[in-house]
Design an enzyme around this catalytic site. Sequence first.
Site: not given
Ligand code: SPV
Ligand code: MG
Length: 288
Positions: A41-43, A45, A55, A153
């Site tokens: 998961w290229g997050s 956050f 973020d 999403r």
């Molecule tokens: C992220 O990991 O950047 C997400 C998930 O988008 S959340 O932080 O829960 O929105």
């Molecule tokens: Mg995110």
Amino acid sequence: METPAVRLRARLTPDRPAIAMSAHNPLSAKLAAEAGFDAIWGSGFELSAAHAVPDASILSWETHLAAMREMVEVQSAPVVADIDTGSGNAVNVAYLAPRYAAAGVAAMVMEDKTFPKDSSLRVGGRQELVPVEEFQGKIEAARVADGPLVIARTEALIAGLGQDEALKRGEAYAEAGADAVLIHSKQKTPDEILAFCRAWPGRVPLVLVPTSYPQLSFKEVAALEKVGLIICGNHAIRAAVAAMRETFARILAEGGIAGVEGRIASVAEIFALQGDGAMREIEKRFLR
Ligand code: SPV
Ligand code: MG
């Protein structure tokens, strides 16, 4: 053609959902793949946290794109890129999508919030959604021939708009061509998400990020037979922060580095992660 997107699509199996682990740099992506996760998961956050900024669309899309490319380069699990809002409207998305495709990502997750975004998990955060039709245009703009899957999403539950609005949006996004729908919730129990999953007509698989309701096990999600992908949203950066804090405090408290020696990775392990073996081969072949 066996593209990363084709591989990932084949793994979005609701009776046995794929599990993605978050990453914030190539090394964490490599460690997640090594551990056996199905995807990275290229997050946003995590990447924001790794730069010590919120973020909230503070980092540029180029910074995120470069991070995704680097994650693709060092390991072979499919990378699911968190492109937030797509950095603007459908025009911005139309320019972004081919660049993410060229970086080799398997999927892009795009959320229906307004740009600039705020973190979904932030207490009292700004959670405004764009109109459904506008987001449908953005989904269409994100689709690239033989490119990444488009995961739409909806933040309808996060914004407090309720299940009916979330279902309406999810269905409209599938109608517009989304390959999967990510439904996010920040409730402390899984009730809201379970109700949504049960009501979901199942046109495309769902994606969950159970950060706020960690008590929901992967097995319970699989039993719903609606979810193709479960994302561990921020566990790499949280693990790293906890480990660094503990190590740093101990070194200062003990007045030396001996006490942490057996508790941290060895230098040899780091060499291996850097690809030292491959460099030795190159040295043997080409260094004269
Ligand atoms: C992220 O990991 O950047 C997400 C998930 O988008 S959340 O932080 O829960 O929105
Ligand atoms: Mg995110």
